[in-house]
Scaffold this active site. Structure first.
Site, short mmCIF file in Angstrom:
data_model
loop_
_atom_site.label_atom_id
_atom_site.label_comp_id
_atom_site.label_asym_id
_atom_site.label_seq_id
_atom_site.Cartn_x
_atom_site.Cartn_y
_atom_site.Cartn_z
N CYS A 125 28.88 38.17 44.30
CA CYS A 125 29.74 39.24 44.83
C CYS A 125 28.98 40.09 45.85
CB CYS A 125 30.35 40.08 43.70
SG CYS A 125 31.83 40.97 44.26
N HIS A 228 32.87 35.94 40.46
CA HIS A 228 31.98 36.36 39.36
C HIS A 228 31.93 35.29 38.28
CE1 HIS A 228 30.91 40.53 40.32
NE2 HIS A 228 32.10 40.63 40.89
N GLU A 230 29.67 34.78 36.06
CA GLU A 230 29.15 35.32 34.79
C GLU A 230 30.28 35.89 33.93
OE1 GLU A 230 29.12 36.91 37.56
OE2 GLU A 230 29.73 38.97 37.08
#
Ligand code: MN
Length: 251
Positions: A125, A228, A230
């Protein structure tokens, strides 16, 4: 593996030392006290992928950064504030509100030193944007002001699920990881890569052309993703593969 860890590994015989992965953090000035924050999903993803996470403070004595460089086997540049447009030679448009001089200063120097040493780098990001700017590229300061045909990129719903698709180039690290040309990703960004920095190439775009992933075109390992991964791991296990691939480069 860096020299200090290699020495420990030698001292302890055949014991395997996991790579130590630095994760950059956000300056938070909104509360009663100043704190550094990192979403726990980054920490969880690194652990799940076989690394040891180390959250990095936004050091202001830049020579101390070499201490991090000696300790770390790889660095994740995490999400957060907008990068000050002054860094890439522009004044901010009105949509750019949330910036951190301290974090910009630290991360740009950390990137330069890590890149110079050939440490593997993963940008997520804000991190893809940091990587691009550090290598001389620029950003769209606000996708919806500056890209007329842009589709949605700022989901305000939960971040664990896919929001839009991306098209992955076949000859890319991202294709090696997912083995698919089209995947669904989350999207919570109002900025994106504009002009590419040096020694970078695009590896994925959204349907509207917005750049969603970049990677190194030289021998350094650099991967940047605008989504994202994660945050998707908990409901879409395959996204841990990005972290496994990255951490494998850090050994
Ligand atoms: Mn997006």
């Amino acid at each position: 593996m860096n020299a200090a860890l290699a020495e420990i590994a030698t001292l302890e015989g055949t014991k395997f030392m996991k790579p130590i992965i630095g994760i950059t953090s956000r300056d938070d000035y909104t509360g009663r006290i100043k704190i550094n924050l990192v979403n726990h999903t980054y920490i969880d993803a690194v652990i799940e992928a076989g690394g040891i996470p180390l959250v990095l403070a936004n050091l202001q004595d830049l020579d101390d950064i070499d201490g991090y460089i000696k300790t770390l086997d790889g660095i994740i540049f995490s999400g957060g504030e907008d990068i000050s447009p002054l860094v890439y030679g522009e004044n901010p448009i009105k949509e750019v509100k949330n910036i951190s001089y301290r974090r910009d200063k630290f991360e740009l120097e950390l990137f330069n030193r890590a890149y110079g040493k050939g440490l593997p780098i993963l940008g997520i990001c804000r991190g893809i944007q940091l990587v691009n700017v550090a290598l001389g590229g620029s950003l769209y300061q606000d996708i919806h002001q500056q890209i007329p045909q842009a589709l949605g990129h700022v989901s305000t719903y939960r971040i664990e699920g896919g929001y839009h698709t991306i098209d992955i180039k076949r000859d890319s690290i991202l294709f090696d990881i997912f083995k698919e040309k089209k995947i669904q990703v989350n999207s919570q960004h109002h900025q994106s890569v504009k002009d590419l920095g040096d020694n970078l190439r695009v590896s994925a775009r959204a349907q509207d052309g917005v750049i969603e992933a970049i990677e190194s075109s030289n021998d350094n390992f650099v991967l940047g993703v605008q989504f994202h991964p994660e945050a998707m791991v908990s409901e879409h296990k395959e996204f841990v593969c990005i972290f496994e691939y990255f951490i494998n480069q850090c050994k």
